[in-house]
Structures are given as structure tokens and as C-alpha cells.
Scaffold this motif. Structure first.
Motif, PDB file in Angstrom:
ATOM      1  N   ALA A  15     118.789  55.584  84.483  1.00 23.35           N
ATOM      2  CA  ALA A  15     119.041  54.451  85.372  1.00 23.35           C
ATOM      3  C   ALA A  15     117.853  54.229  86.306  1.00 23.35           C
ATOM      4  O   ALA A  15     117.497  53.080  86.604  1.00 23.35           O
ATOM      5  CB  ALA A  15     120.321  54.678  86.177  1.00 23.35           C
ATOM      6  N   ARG A  16     117.214  55.294  86.776  1.00 20.49           N
ATOM      7  CA  ARG A  16     116.027  55.169  87.624  1.00 20.49           C
ATOM      8  C   ARG A  16     114.888  54.497  86.862  1.00 20.49           C
ATOM      9  O   ARG A  16     114.182  53.638  87.410  1.00 20.49           O
ATOM     10  CB  ARG A  16     115.586  56.539  88.138  1.00 20.49           C
ATOM     11  CG  ARG A  16     116.534  57.119  89.180  1.00 20.49           C
ATOM     12  CD  ARG A  16     116.179  58.528  89.591  1.00 20.49           C
ATOM     13  NE  ARG A  16     114.813  58.624  90.066  1.00 20.49           N
ATOM     14  CZ  ARG A  16     114.052  59.711  89.950  1.00 20.49           C
ATOM     15  NH1 ARG A  16     114.537  60.806  89.377  1.00 20.49           N
ATOM     16  NH2 ARG A  16     112.825  59.727  90.403  1.00 20.49           N
TER      17      ARG A  16
ATOM     18  N   SER B  85     115.259  52.512  84.248  1.00 21.01           N
ATOM     19  CA  SER B  85     115.690  51.130  84.023  1.00 21.01           C
ATOM     20  C   SER B  85     115.478  50.283  85.272  1.00 21.01           C
ATOM     21  O   SER B  85     115.042  49.129  85.176  1.00 21.01           O
ATOM     22  CB  SER B  85     117.167  51.093  83.605  1.00 21.01           C
ATOM     23  OG  SER B  85     117.333  51.736  82.364  1.00 21.01           O
ATOM     24  N   GLN B  86     115.749  50.829  86.446  1.00 19.30           N
ATOM     25  CA  GLN B  86     115.544  50.087  87.690  1.00 19.30           C
ATOM     26  C   GLN B  86     114.062  49.821  87.921  1.00 19.30           C
ATOM     27  O   GLN B  86     113.683  48.735  88.344  1.00 19.30           O
ATOM     28  CB  GLN B  86     116.137  50.833  88.884  1.00 19.30           C
ATOM     29  CG  GLN B  86     116.046  50.063  90.185  1.00 19.30           C
ATOM     30  CD  GLN B  86     116.769  48.719  90.130  1.00 19.30           C
ATOM     31  OE1 GLN B  86     117.939  48.665  89.776  1.00 19.30           O
ATOM     32  NE2 GLN B  86     116.071  47.635  90.461  1.00 19.30           N
TER      33      GLN B  86
ATOM     34  N   ALA C  74     113.130  46.976  85.810  1.00 23.58           N
ATOM     35  CA  ALA C  74     113.658  45.738  86.388  1.00 23.58           C
ATOM     36  C   ALA C  74     112.839  45.299  87.600  1.00 23.58           C
ATOM     37  O   ALA C  74     112.753  44.105  87.899  1.00 23.58           O
ATOM     38  CB  ALA C  74     115.128  45.931  86.780  1.00 23.58           C
ATOM     39  N   ASP C  75     112.213  46.253  88.286  1.00 21.91           N
ATOM     40  CA  ASP C  75     111.387  45.963  89.464  1.00 21.91           C
ATOM     41  C   ASP C  75     109.967  45.539  89.101  1.00 21.91           C
ATOM     42  O   ASP C  75     109.133  45.350  89.979  1.00 21.91           O
ATOM     43  CB  ASP C  75     111.328  47.181  90.394  1.00 21.91           C
ATOM     44  CG  ASP C  75     112.645  47.453  91.082  1.00 21.91           C
ATOM     45  OD1 ASP C  75     113.514  46.558  91.116  1.00 21.91           O
ATOM     46  OD2 ASP C  75     112.815  48.581  91.592  1.00 21.91           O
TER      47      ASP C  75
END
Length: 102
Positions: free
Chosen positions: A43-44, A46-47, A50-51
Motif C-alpha cells: 500500500a505504501r 501504491s501510494q 499515486a503521488d
């Protein structure tokens, strides 16, 4: 009277409006994310994607005796483009004579 029309500048990685513009918005150009190989680690990553970060290099993994620890580097593309442009400018300014080195 003559009216001057200014064409909009082409968006390049060096003038990308999506790039952070000031110190308050400044992101690190390079990050190395590490941690146990879990859903939260993914998730980190993936974030970060996304950033606006992109993966840089291959992931690394090791075992600490009880769990797998992974690492993945991420970079901001516009930061790399700025660095590449700076290097290109510096190289253009060098004086070179001769055939090179073997």
C-alpha cells in the motif's frame, strides 16, 4: 495597433505544472521504501505511485531471521529530468580536445 500573441510554452518535465512548485509542496526526488513484505508495504508503494513517483530499479529482499524485509526505490520523473538537464548543460560547457580515453 499590433497585438502580440504569446503561444503557451510546451509542457516538458522541466516545466510540468504537476511538479511541486515551492518549498511547502516539495517532495523528495528519491525515496527508498523499506519494511516487512506485507499488504501495508505494498500500500505504501501504491501510494507513492499515486503521488507521482515511479519505480526505480529492482526491488530487494532479505530475511532477518523471522520475516522477509523488502526495499523499493522510487523517484519523481521531473526531478530526474532536471538533473539530466543540469548534467547536459555542464557537459556542453566543457572544453574537449583529443580523441578520448580507452
Amino acid at each position: 495597433m499590433s497585438e502580440t500573441v504569446t503561444e503557451p510554452a510546451e509542457t516538458t518535465p522541466l516545466n510540468d505544472p504537476a511538479a511541486p512548485s515551492g518549498p511547502a509542496e516539495e517532495k523528495l526526488a528519491y525515496r527508498l521504501l523499506t519494511g516487512p513484505d506485507t499488504r501495508e508495504f505494498c500500500a505504501r508503494i501504491s501510494q507513492a505511485l499515486a503521488d507521482g513517483y515511479v519505480l526505480h530499479g529492482s526491488p530487494a529482499a532479505t530475511f532477518n531471521g523471522s520475516e522477509v524485509i523488502v526495499a523499493q526505490a522510487v523517484i519523481l520523473p521531473h526531478a530526474v529530468a532536471r538533473a539530466d538537464a543540469a548534467v547536459a548543460s555542464a557537459v556542453e560547457g566543457l572544453e574537449y580536445e583529443g580523441e578520448g580515453h580507452a
